[in-house]
Scaffold this motif. Structure first.
Motif, mmCIF file in Angstrom:
data_model
loop_
_atom_site.group_PDB
_atom_site.id
_atom_site.type_symbol
_atom_site.label_atom_id
_atom_site.label_comp_id
_atom_site.label_asym_id
_atom_site.label_seq_id
_atom_site.Cartn_x
_atom_site.Cartn_y
_atom_site.Cartn_z
ATOM 1 N N ASP A 57 2.317 6.473 7.694
ATOM 2 C CA ASP A 57 2.902 5.253 7.140
ATOM 3 C C ASP A 57 4.353 5.596 6.840
ATOM 4 O OD1 ASP A 57 3.571 2.905 5.888
ATOM 5 O OD2 ASP A 57 2.339 3.247 4.104
ATOM 6 N N GLY B 9 2.821 1.883 -0.907
ATOM 7 C CA GLY B 9 1.548 2.021 -0.215
ATOM 8 C C GLY B 9 0.689 0.781 -0.207
ATOM 9 N N TRP C 177 -1.993 0.251 2.541
ATOM 10 C CA TRP C 177 -3.154 1.132 2.696
ATOM 11 C C TRP C 177 -4.487 0.405 2.517
ATOM 12 C CZ3 TRP C 177 -0.748 5.256 -1.056
ATOM 13 C CH2 TRP C 177 0.401 5.789 -0.442
ATOM 14 N N ILE D 139 -4.011 9.435 6.100
ATOM 15 C CA ILE D 139 -2.724 8.752 6.195
ATOM 16 C C ILE D 139 -1.692 9.661 5.551
ATOM 17 C CG2 ILE D 139 -1.346 6.750 5.513
ATOM 18 C CD1 ILE D 139 -4.038 5.232 5.132
ATOM 19 N N THR D 140 -0.638 9.975 6.283
ATOM 20 C CA THR D 140 0.482 10.718 5.702
ATOM 21 C C THR D 140 1.607 9.725 5.444
ATOM 22 O OG1 THR D 140 -0.098 12.771 6.836
ATOM 23 C CG2 THR D 140 2.154 12.569 6.018
ATOM 24 N N ALA D 141 1.898 9.513 4.172
ATOM 25 C CA ALA D 141 2.949 8.582 3.773
ATOM 26 C C ALA D 141 4.275 9.334 3.719
ATOM 27 C CB ALA D 141 2.627 7.985 2.406
ATOM 28 N N HIS E 249 -3.758 3.392 -5.829
ATOM 29 C CA HIS E 249 -4.510 4.145 -4.829
ATOM 30 C C HIS E 249 -5.092 5.477 -5.315
ATOM 31 C CE1 HIS E 249 -2.779 1.150 -2.278
ATOM 32 N NE2 HIS E 249 -1.570 1.559 -2.576
ATOM 33 N N ARG F 228 -8.075 6.618 -3.523
ATOM 34 C CA ARG F 228 -7.916 6.910 -2.100
ATOM 35 C C ARG F 228 -7.106 8.188 -1.871
ATOM 36 N NH1 ARG F 228 -6.623 1.349 -2.599
ATOM 37 N NH2 ARG F 228 -8.238 -0.023 -1.743
ATOM 38 N N ARG G 89 -7.501 10.891 0.868
ATOM 39 C CA ARG G 89 -7.206 10.610 2.280
ATOM 40 C C ARG G 89 -5.718 10.366 2.518
ATOM 41 N NH1 ARG G 89 -11.098 6.358 5.147
ATOM 42 N NH2 ARG G 89 -11.321 5.331 3.130
ATOM 43 N N ILE G 90 -4.896 10.521 1.484
ATOM 44 C CA ILE G 90 -3.482 10.201 1.616
ATOM 45 C C ILE G 90 -2.631 11.396 1.202
ATOM 46 C CG2 ILE G 90 -1.610 8.687 0.850
ATOM 47 C CD1 ILE G 90 -3.832 6.555 0.315
#
Length: 241
Positions: A55, A61, A64, A77-79, A95, A98, A101-102
């Protein structure tokens, strides 16, 4: 005069905006930013199981939840965002559940050393406006480089709806109403008003669509709500190994 596209300038604007950005953008867009994020995710071509991606200019975010709702089995997901304030706001406000996963990279996207062919997908919502055309060309090259063969992308940005009969009213909203709201209610340092300036200068996603095509990507250009937002979606030609 300051270069509003200089990475340090952009970081300062969004660090100062971060605490109130979500509320401001939702109210002042009459909820359209949230709708457009959903449409941006819907425009992305299908992903395989266990996809990993980026992202870019991730901000708070807010995309997401939409991304993970459509693609529930995304692995990671790599922000990537230049503003540490925006990312802190993302995790604290939206988030936390979450977070496993980020991942987050605090960096100027164009200066980041993202590995080649490391992403099944790239998404970006409302970050394109903070770049000038030369930076858009570099971004297009980066997206082409980091996508795996067959990898997909989708991006959206608030735009100038040229040809729409209500365009003067829309531009008045960006140039006059947003700064007025900031002065009266937010007591800001013209940071939120910069969002209107960036959007007006951006024009539309047609330019970056052409740049992505020049990089060999398949690209679909999309207008949303009479051109008040525009986007690009497509894929890197080829099949994943």
């Amino acid at each position: 005069m300051a270069d509003i596209y200089d990475p340090d300038f952009v970081k300062g604007v969004f660090d100062r905006c971060s605490d109130r950005y979500i509320t401001f953008s939702l109210i002042c867009s009459f909820g359209f930013t949230e709708r457009w994020r959903r449409q941006c995710v819907a425009a992305m071509p299908a992903l395989g199981t266990g996809a990993r991606g980026y992202d870019l200019m991730a901000g708070t975010g807010e995309v997401w939840p939409h991304l993970l709702k459509r693609f529930a089995d995304i692995a990671a997901i790599t922000a990537v965002d230049i503003s540490s304030g925006m990312h802190r706001r993302a995790l604290a406000r939206l988030h936390t559940h979450r977070a496993h996963r980020i991942d987050f990279i605090e960096d100027d996207v164009l200066a980041s050393d993202l590995p080649a062919e490391s992403a099944d997908f790239v998404i970006s919502t409302f970050g394109l406006k903070t770049f000038n055309p030369e930076q858009h060309a570099r971004l297009a090259a980066l997206i082409a480089r980091v996508l795996k063969p067959g990898g997909v992308f989708s991006m959206i940005e608030a735009s100038d709806p040229k040809g729409w009969w209500l365009r003067p009213l829309y531009r008045l909203h960006l140039k006059v109403v947003l700064p007025l709201i900031e002065r009266i209610f937010l007591r800001g340092a013209q940071d939120f008003a910069m969002i209107g300036t960036y959007s007006t200068n951006f024009g539309s996603a047609a330019g970056i669509a052409a740049m992505l095509r020049e990089q060999g990507l398949e690209v679909k250009y999309v207008k949303y709500f009479f051109g008040c937002a525009t986007g690009v979606a497509g894929r890197k030609i080829g099949s994943a190994p």
